[in-house]
Design an enzyme around this catalytic site. Sequence first.
Site, PDB file in Angstrom:
ATOM      1  N   ASP A  88      72.511  26.770  -0.738  1.00 48.75           N
ATOM      2  CA  ASP A  88      74.461  27.242  -0.572  1.00 48.75           C
ATOM      3  C   ASP A  88      75.031  26.606  -0.271  1.00 48.75           C
ATOM      4  O   ASP A  88      76.205  26.335  -0.552  1.00 48.75           O
ATOM      5  CB  ASP A  88      73.827  27.963   0.495  1.00 48.75           C
ATOM      6  CG  ASP A  88      72.973  29.488  -0.057  1.00 48.75           C
ATOM      7  OD1 ASP A  88      71.867  29.271  -0.784  1.00 48.75           O
ATOM      8  OD2 ASP A  88      73.046  30.623   0.803  1.00 48.75           O
ATOM      9  N   CYS A 129      64.580  26.922   2.542  1.00 48.19           N
ATOM     10  CA  CYS A 129      65.816  26.974   2.624  1.00 48.19           C
ATOM     11  C   CYS A 129      66.649  28.596   2.628  1.00 48.19           C
ATOM     12  O   CYS A 129      65.552  29.420   2.166  1.00 48.19           O
ATOM     13  CB  CYS A 129      66.756  26.252   1.739  1.00 48.19           C
ATOM     14  SG  CYS A 129      66.824  24.382   2.451  1.00 48.19           S
ATOM     15  N   LYS A 131      67.435  31.369   0.634  1.00 46.03           N
ATOM     16  CA  LYS A 131      66.951  32.238   0.429  1.00 46.03           C
ATOM     17  C   LYS A 131      65.497  32.885  -0.449  1.00 46.03           C
ATOM     18  O   LYS A 131      65.249  33.324  -1.045  1.00 46.03           O
ATOM     19  CB  LYS A 131      67.969  33.351  -0.857  1.00 46.03           C
ATOM     20  CG  LYS A 131      69.323  32.686  -0.970  1.00 46.03           C
ATOM     21  CD  LYS A 131      70.317  33.771   0.118  1.00 46.03           C
ATOM     22  CE  LYS A 131      71.446  33.869   0.286  1.00 46.03           C
ATOM     23  NZ  LYS A 131      71.311  32.571   1.465  1.00 46.03           N
ATOM     24  N   CYS A 201      70.048  23.154   7.448  1.00 43.95           N
ATOM     25  CA  CYS A 201      70.486  22.296   8.108  1.00 43.95           C
ATOM     26  C   CYS A 201      70.250  22.444   9.577  1.00 43.95           C
ATOM     27  O   CYS A 201      70.000  23.520   9.370  1.00 43.95           O
ATOM     28  CB  CYS A 201      71.923  22.804   6.864  1.00 43.95           C
ATOM     29  SG  CYS A 201      72.105  22.123   5.613  1.00 43.95           S
ATOM     30  N   GLU A 451      79.114  33.596  -0.184  1.00 48.80           N
ATOM     31  CA  GLU A 451      79.136  33.340   0.649  1.00 48.80           C
ATOM     32  C   GLU A 451      80.894  32.978   1.103  1.00 48.80           C
ATOM     33  O   GLU A 451      80.976  31.985   0.252  1.00 48.80           O
ATOM     34  CB  GLU A 451      78.117  32.391   1.142  1.00 48.80           C
ATOM     35  CG  GLU A 451      76.936  33.092   1.907  1.00 48.80           C
ATOM     36  CD  GLU A 451      75.590  32.239   2.205  1.00 48.80           C
ATOM     37  OE1 GLU A 451      74.341  32.531   3.121  1.00 48.80           O
ATOM     38  OE2 GLU A 451      76.358  30.706   2.658  1.00 48.80           O
ATOM     39  N   SER A 477      78.090  32.276   5.325  1.00 45.65           N
ATOM     40  CA  SER A 477      77.055  31.019   5.890  1.00 45.65           C
ATOM     41  C   SER A 477      76.634  31.978   6.881  1.00 45.65           C
ATOM     42  O   SER A 477      77.839  32.097   7.832  1.00 45.65           O
ATOM     43  CB  SER A 477      77.493  29.753   5.131  1.00 45.65           C
ATOM     44  OG  SER A 477      76.506  29.418   5.749  1.00 45.65           O
TER      45      SER A 477
END
Length: 563
Positions: A88, A129, A131, A201, A451, A477
């Site tokens: 993303d 991550c 999705k 992240c 997002e 996000s």
Amino acid sequence: MPEQDKNQHPQRSDAMKKGVNRAAHRSLLYALGLTEEELDRPFIAVVNSFNELVPGHVHLRELTEQVKIGIRMAGGVPFEFPSIAVCDGLAMNHEGMRYSLISRDTIADSCEIMLSAHVLDGVVFIPSCDKVVPGMLMAAARMNLPSIFVSGGPMLPGKTKTGRVGLMNVFEGVGAYAAGKMDMEELTQLEMACCPTCGSCSGMYTANTMNCLTEAMGMGLPGNGTVPAVMSERRRLARKTGSRILALVEQGLTARQIMTEASIKNALRVDMALGGSTNSVLHMLAISREAGYPLSLPEIEQLSATTPQLCKLNPAGDYFISDLDEVGGIGAVMAELSKAGILQLDIPTVSGSLRDRLLRFGGADGQVIHPFARPYSPDGGLAVLFGNLAPEGCVVKKGAVLPEMMRHDGPARVFDSEEAACTAIFGHEIKPGDVLVIRFEGPQGGPGMREMLSPTSALAGMGLDNSVALLTDGRFSGASRGASIGHICPEATRGGLIAKVHEGDHIIIDIPARSLQLDVPQTELDQRQPAALSERPIKGVLARYQKQVGPASSGAAVENYPF
């Protein structure tokens, strides 16, 4: 030719490998290098979402090998196949973001195809991550096989002269640079420091939120949501996960026996305690429908109203996922919530009952995890708002909103795309007190429900997050903070009132009262014509998705079920 052992527990894969009529099938399995002995063992799918584009997935080959070692140690035969994964962060603020949410349903469909075409006995899902986690959870519920998850784990936070940082800080740095608060050398140093390792992240963004909720739901072993990607414990966890799937196959314990109404509600209470990503609401709505329990936004709001926020992790605070892991992770959060009697404990997980699982955890440490009696907030970190602008609901990350923005009213600044809003923000056209309205970015109108991290982080970097709110029928996000209210439903293209908002209209936001109102007389609104979506040339998967996608209030999933 292998014959069925009369004392052997029947296997689902027997439909593909046992009996005279399956001679050709066995011949193909032998072509893979399998031995006759292996044909008598359980066949286990291993879904690996590795690719070389996504930092959260770049290390998954190694973890997948550990999973396969665990499967073999426990007497199974692993069969690996791939899944796509979108980053993303790399897709943000351009046309690529239209494909991110779509990938969730594509992942679920591709897993269904592979697991239906090849009748295997159980499955280990290896996501990381945003999705990919919900897409695989949707597939697990849909297929209802013995299933278990092990994620790639979070990355460690970066370090600069001023302290620890995450990806959010770089996006906000762009806004600070545009406002003259940061020079190019400082921004370059920041971008070099923020993502120091592989992994999802480092803050409580969407990927880590969903991996934590997978653990809270009972679909992953303890540590699944929080053990950092680079730690050896993550490898051991992968190996244990591979071994554990054989026990689930032997027990006949399937995904929907674990993914029940009780476990879904437990996971949402953990979400509220953590102050997770608003995307988690969208995903849990879709996952619950696959599990046969159509969760609603009013139910989620009721859970929020009765669950305290115990953690404030980046972007809402200064702690990171690695800090949460050091004080006990999701098990400690759930142990603290259980003291108040708001979790349902006598339910199964992939490793025993939830009650037994939590016996090893002590609860709050008092810093990263606040005690139930002294929470950050008596209600949850996510809130669902209703009002004439969102009669079917909208969502805000309440735990990351500054106190002065909990109630806000001001003039609407209306934009029909994210790009138009960003141009105005970076052109210094947005003033304190404004309410940005970004429409035609919903699941159908976008299409793809992009997002909005770039506009929210630009506002924060410019120092406007304490005076400007942002509303959209798109989404935000997990790294977004501030009065950023998304998932407005109905969206503009489905007849939502957001399509009738005019520049300068008075909008009233009251997060404590869970209210979002357009302060324009109904008689005037009745006379207005809704804005029209400008032509957006789309093709392929985008065109298909636009025709089939459901509303955000039911998870923005491709509609297959009459819920």
